[in-house]
Design a protein around this motif. Structure first.
Motif, short mmCIF file in Angstrom:
data_model
loop_
_atom_site.label_atom_id
_atom_site.label_comp_id
_atom_site.label_asym_id
_atom_site.label_seq_id
_atom_site.Cartn_x
_atom_site.Cartn_y
_atom_site.Cartn_z
N ALA A 169 88.06 32.55 37.90
CA ALA A 169 88.08 31.99 36.56
C ALA A 169 89.08 32.72 35.68
CB ALA A 169 86.68 32.09 35.95
N THR A 170 89.09 34.05 35.75
CA THR A 170 90.02 34.82 34.92
C THR A 170 91.46 34.44 35.23
OG1 THR A 170 88.45 36.59 35.28
CG2 THR A 170 90.49 37.16 34.15
N GLU A 171 91.74 34.34 36.52
CA GLU A 171 93.11 34.01 36.93
C GLU A 171 93.47 32.58 36.50
OE1 GLU A 171 96.77 34.79 38.95
OE2 GLU A 171 95.19 36.03 38.10
N GLY A 209 99.31 41.38 45.48
CA GLY A 209 99.18 40.79 44.15
C GLY A 209 98.35 41.67 43.23
N ASN A 210 97.91 41.08 42.12
CA ASN A 210 97.14 41.84 41.14
C ASN A 210 95.67 41.97 41.52
OD1 ASN A 210 99.44 41.89 39.62
ND2 ASN A 210 98.91 39.99 38.55
N TRP A 211 95.28 41.31 42.60
CA TRP A 211 93.85 41.24 42.92
C TRP A 211 93.56 41.80 44.30
CZ3 TRP A 211 90.55 40.01 39.15
CH2 TRP A 211 91.05 39.33 38.05
N PRO A 212 93.53 43.13 44.45
CA PRO A 212 93.11 43.69 45.74
C PRO A 212 91.64 43.37 46.00
CG PRO A 212 93.49 45.44 44.13
CD PRO A 212 93.89 44.16 43.48
N ALA A 213 91.27 43.39 47.28
CA ALA A 213 89.94 42.92 47.67
C ALA A 213 88.83 43.70 46.96
CB ALA A 213 89.77 43.04 49.18
N GLU A 214 89.06 45.01 46.73
CA GLU A 214 87.99 45.81 46.10
C GLU A 214 87.72 45.31 44.69
OE1 GLU A 214 91.06 47.74 47.04
OE2 GLU A 214 90.24 47.15 49.00
N ARG A 215 88.84 45.00 43.99
CA ARG A 215 88.66 44.59 42.60
C ARG A 215 87.95 43.23 42.52
NH1 ARG A 215 93.32 43.43 38.51
NH2 ARG A 215 92.00 42.92 36.74
N VAL A 216 88.30 42.36 43.44
CA VAL A 216 87.65 41.05 43.47
C VAL A 216 86.16 41.23 43.72
CG1 VAL A 216 87.51 38.86 44.70
CG2 VAL A 216 89.73 39.88 44.24
N GLU A 218 84.40 43.77 43.11
CA GLU A 218 83.78 44.48 41.98
C GLU A 218 83.32 43.51 40.90
OE1 GLU A 218 85.48 47.48 38.68
OE2 GLU A 218 86.27 47.69 40.70
N ILE A 219 84.19 42.55 40.55
CA ILE A 219 83.81 41.65 39.45
C ILE A 219 83.37 40.27 39.96
CG2 ILE A 219 85.36 42.80 37.85
CD1 ILE A 219 87.14 40.33 38.05
N THR A 220 83.12 40.16 41.24
CA THR A 220 82.73 38.93 41.94
C THR A 220 83.85 37.89 41.96
OG1 THR A 220 81.83 37.67 40.10
CG2 THR A 220 80.31 39.18 41.24
N PRO A 221 84.00 37.22 43.10
CA PRO A 221 85.13 36.29 43.27
C PRO A 221 85.15 35.16 42.25
CG PRO A 221 83.78 36.40 45.27
CD PRO A 221 83.21 37.37 44.32
N THR A 222 83.98 34.69 41.84
CA THR A 222 83.95 33.59 40.90
C THR A 222 84.61 33.98 39.58
OG1 THR A 222 81.83 33.10 41.87
CG2 THR A 222 82.44 31.85 39.93
N ARG A 223 84.25 35.16 39.11
CA ARG A 223 84.82 35.63 37.86
C ARG A 223 86.32 35.87 38.01
NH1 ARG A 223 82.71 38.63 33.20
NH2 ARG A 223 80.65 38.17 34.00
N ALA A 224 86.72 36.42 39.16
CA ALA A 224 88.14 36.67 39.39
C ALA A 224 88.92 35.36 39.36
CB ALA A 224 88.33 37.37 40.74
#
Lengths: 175, 478
Positions: free
Chosen positions: A135-137, A118-125, A127-133
Motif C-alpha cells: 500500500a505504501t509503495e 530496491g528500497n524494500w529488502p525482505a526484512e523490512r517488508v 517487519e511492516i507486513t507485506p500488505t502495508r508495504a
C-alpha cells in the motif's frame, strides 16, 4: 531445498496447465486449467512472502474473473468451433520461431545476473507486513501508474459498452 | 516517504484536462442527446486547449522521474494531439454522411490521446506500458465501432489478439530488464548498465530484443506488420487515418526514448538490427502496395513503408537522427491525414468509393479534391517542394551520417518504386475519363482537415527550417 522443490513443482504445473489451456479443445476444460494455474501462481506468491497478493490472486482471478469467463461461455454457447484463416500458413514456421525463442531464453538463463536491490529488502517488508508495504509503495511512489491503471479500467468499461450495446435501427435516424 | 499533494500533479494538468474532456463528452452523450452535434467541436476545443498547455510546458521531471515533460515529449504530444483533432473533424463529416451515432467515438479518441501523451512523457517502463495500454484499448474499440460491418469486427478482434500478444512480449522483456537492473526507470537502467558493464551480458540483449519486437509491432515494422493491412482496411476510415498517425508517432516516441536514453551503449547492436528491419519494412510496404487496387489498402501498405523510413532516424541513435524522425512523423501526419480525408470525403452512404477506379476522371468533375489528392500523393512520394521531400531528405542524411550507407541506398530505391503506386492515383484522376458520378459535399469538418493538412504539407515544405530547428532543439534541451 524444500523451497526449491516447491518452486519447481509450481513452475512445472504453471507451464503445463498454461500449455493445456491453449491446446485443449473444450473451452470449459481450458478454463479449469487456468483455474489450476491461478492457484499455483498464488502458491508462488505465498512462498515469496506476499500473502496479500496471493489472496488477491485467488479472490480476484480465481474467484471473479474465471467465473466471468464461465458465464460468457454459457451465455454464448458456441455449438461449433469458429475457424479463422491463419495469419501464417505453415504451423511449423510458428513452432520453429517459438522453439528458437525458447532456446534463446534458455541460453541466457545461466548468465542472468540480478540487478540493484530496491528500497524494500525482505526484512523490512516482513517487519511492516507485506500488505502495508504494498500500500505504501502503491499510493506514494507508484501513484501515477496506479491512476493510469484506473483510467484503463474506465476505458475498458466504455469500450465494452460501445461494442456490446444493441444498436437501434439506423434506417430511420438519419444523422 | 514523500507526501502526495496537488502540486505533485501539476505537470500532469494537460493530461488531466484531457481526461475531464473525455468524461464531459461521455456525460453529454449519455444525458443530453440533443447536444450530439457539438460533441466534435467540444473535442476539438478541449484538444486545442491541451495543445496550448502542452506547448507552454516547462521541462520538469515529476513523480521521481516517472513523468518527464521535456521538449522531446512535447514534440510527440503535438503530433498526437494534431492527429486527434484531425480525426475528430473527419468524424464530424462522417457523422453527417453516414450518421455516426456513437458519442463514444470522441471520448475514446480523447482517452487514446491521453494514453499517447503519457507515452510521450514516460520516463519509467511501468508508466510507458500503462500509457500504451490506455491508448491501445481505446483504439481496439474504435476499430470495431462499425458493428454492422463484419470486416470492422474482424479487424478489431485481429488487432486485439495481436496487440495483447505483443504487449505480453513487451512485458516479458521489461520484466527481464527489471530483473537485470533492479529498476524500471529508463534513466536508472542506463546508469546501472554503464556502471556495471551490463551491456556485455547477452541476457540484456535478449530482453531488449523482446521489447524491440513489441515496439516494432506497435509501429507496424516488418516482420511484425501482418496485422496492419487487414486492420487498416477494416477499420472506419477516420480511425485508420488516426491509427496510422497518432499511435504510430507515440510508438516511435517510446521507441526512441527507450533505445536512445535507456540503452545507448547497445547502439551497435540495435542500430544494425533496426537497419535490417527498416530495409525489410520498406521492401514489404512498397512492393506489396504496387499490386493493391483499393486505395485504403494501398495506404495501409504505404503506412508500413513509412514506418520503415521513420526507423532510419532512430537507428542512427543520434540527436540528428531522432530529430529527423520526429519532423518526418509530423510531416507524415499532415500528408497521410490529408490523403485519408479525401477518402472520407469521397465515401458516401452505403458506398465507400475506395477503389482506384473510383478516382478515374476525378479532376474533371471535382478539380479541388483532385488537386488536394495530387499534392498529398506528391508529398507521400517525396517530390519537392512538398514537405514529404524535406522529411525524407533529413532522414536519409541522418542515416548516412551514422554510416548506414546500404540502408540509405535501399531507401532511395524503394522510394523510387513507391512513385509508381502514388502517381497511379494521380494518373487515374487526371488522365482517364470519369466512369460514374461521385456525389459529395464539403462539410466544415472535412474542409478544416483538408485546410490543416494542406497548410502542413506546403508550409513545412517551403519553410522547413522552423520545424527541424524545433525538433533538434528538443533533443539538445533534453
Amino acid at each position: 531445498m524444500l523451497m526449491l522443490l516447491f518452486f519447481c513443482y509450481c513452475a512445472v504445473v504453471i507451464i503445463g496447465t498454461g500449455l493445456l489451456a491453449v491446446t485443449l479443445r473444450n473451452p470449459v476444460h481450458s478454463v479449469l486449467m487456468v483455474l489450476i494455474l491461478f492457484f499455483h501462481m498464488a502458491m508462488l506468491y505465498l512462498s515469496l512472502g506476499a500473502e496479500f497478493l496471493a489472496a488477491v490472486q485467488v479472490i480476484v482471478y480465481a474467484g471473479a474473473i474465471l467465473v466471468l469467463y464461465l458465464f460468457v461461455l454459457f451465455l454464448v454457447s458456441l455449438k461449433e468451433e469458429l475457424r479463422m484463416p491463419r495469419f501464417v500458413s505453415s504451423a511449423w514456421l510458428g513452432r520453429l520461431i517459438a522453439g528458437g525463442l525458447a532456446a534463446c531464453l534458455l541460453y541466457i538463463l545461466p548468465v542472468f545476473s540480478t540487478g540493484a536491490r530496491g528500497n524494500w529488502p525482505a526484512e523490512r517488508v516482513r517487519e511492516i507486513t507485506p500488505t502495508r508495504a504494498l500500500a505504501t509503495e502503491m499510493y506514494s511512489a507508484s501513484v501515477l501508474p496506479f491512476e493510469i491503471a484506473g483510467l484503463i479500467l474506465l476505458v475498458a468499461v466504455i469500450g465494452g459498452l460501445l461494442l456490446a450495446r444493441r444498436e437501434k435501427d439506423s434506417s430511420n435516424t438519419n444523422g | 516517504m514523500n507526501a502526495i499533494t496537488w502540486a505533485t500533479f501539476e505537470p500532469l494538468l494537460p493530461e488531466m484536462l484531457l481526461v475531464c474532456t473525455g468524461l464531459v463528452l461521455i456525460g453529454l452523450d449519455l444525458f443530453a442527446e440533443k447536444t450530439r452535434e457539438v460533441l466534435p467541436w467540444l473535442t476539438v476545443l478541449g484538444c486545442v486547449t491541451v495543445l496550448g498547455m502542452v506547448l507552454g510546458e516547462r521541462n520538469v521531471s515529476a513523480f521521481g522521474g516517472m513523468f518527464l515533460t521535456d521538449s522531446y515529449g512535447v514534440f510527440f504530444k503535438v503530433i498526437s494531439l494534431l492527429s486527434v483533432i484531425m480525426a475528430t473533424l473527419m468524424g464530424e463529416h462522417y457523422r453527417r454522411v453516414h450518421g455516426l451515432r456513437h458519442g463514444e467515438y470522441y471520448a475514446l479518441m480523447v482517452f487514446a490521446a491521453t494514453g499517447m501523451l503519457i507515452m510521450a512523457s514516460a520516463g519509467d517502463l511501468m508508466v510507458l506500458y500503462l500509457g500504451l495500454e490506455l491508448m491501445a484499448l481505446s483504439v481496439y474499440c474504435l476499430v470495431g465501432m462499425n458493428k454492422r460491418e463484419a470486416v470492422s469486427a474482424e479487424a478489431a478482434i485481429k488487432y486485439f489478439l495481436m496487440g495483447v500478444f505483443a504487449s505480453a512480449i513487451m512485458l516479458f522483456g521489461m520484466s527481464l530488464v527489471y530483473g537485470l537492473t533492479g529498476s524500471t526507470s529508463i534513466a536508472e537502467i542506463a546508469r546501472f548498465t554503464a556502471r556495471t558493464g551490463l551491456a556485455e551480458n547477452p541476457a540484456l540483449l535478449a530482453a531488449l530484443g523482446l521489447m524491440i519486437a513489441a515496439f516494432c509491432f506497435k509501429v507496424a515494422v516488418a516482420p511484425f506488420h501482418f496485422w496492419t493491412p487487414d486492420v487498416y482496411e477494416g477499420a472506419p476510415t477516420m480511425v485508420t487515418a488516426f491509427m496510422s498517425v497518432g499511435p504510430k508517432a507515440a510508438g516511435f516516441a517510446v521507441f526512441g526514448r527507450v533505445l536512445v536514453s535507456g540503452f545507448p551503449e547497445l547502439q551497435p547492436h540495435w542500430g544494425s538490427l533496426l537497419a535490417i528491419l527498416a530495409l525489410l519494412t520498406m521492401a514489404v510496404g512498397n512492393i506489396t502496395a504496387l499490386v493493391q487496387t483499393s486505395i485504403k489498402r494501398m495506404l495501409a501498405y504505404s503506412a508500413i513503408a513509412h514506418a520503415g523510413y521513420s526507423l532510419l532516424g532512430v537507428l542512427a541513435g543520434t540527436a540528428d537522427g531522432l530529430s529527423a524522425t520526429m519532423s518526418y512523423l509530423l510531416i507524415y501526419g499532415f500528408m497521410n491525414m490529408g490523403a485519408f480525408a479525401i477518402l472520407v470525403l469521397l465515401s458516401s452512404r452505403g458506398a465507400h468509393h475506395e477503389s482506384l477506379d473510383d478516382y478515374r476522371g476525378l479532376a474533371k468533375n471535382h478539380p479541388l479534391a483532385a488537386v488536394l489528392m495530387l499534392i498529398f500523393m506528391f508529398s507521400l512520394t517525396g517530390i519537392p517542394p512538398t514537405a514529404g521531400f524535406i522529411g525524407k531528405f533529413y532522414l536519409l542524411r541522418a542515416a548516412l551520417g551514422a554510416g548506414y550507407t546500404g540502408t540509405v541506398i535501399g531507401a532511395v530505391i524503394f522510394s523510387a518504386i513507391s512513385a509508381y503506386f502514388y502517381l497511379r492515383v494521380v494518373r487515374n484522376m487526371y488522365m482517364s475519363e470519369p466512369e460514374g458520378e461521385l456525389d459529395f459535399s464539403y462539410s466544415p469538418g472535412i474542409s478544416a482537415v483538408l485546410g490543416l493538412a494542406l497548410l502542413g504539407v506546403v508550409g513545412l515544405g517551403l519553410l522547413p527550417g522552423t520545424i527541424i530547428g524545433r525538433a533538434a532543439s528538443a533533443l539538445l534541451g533534453q
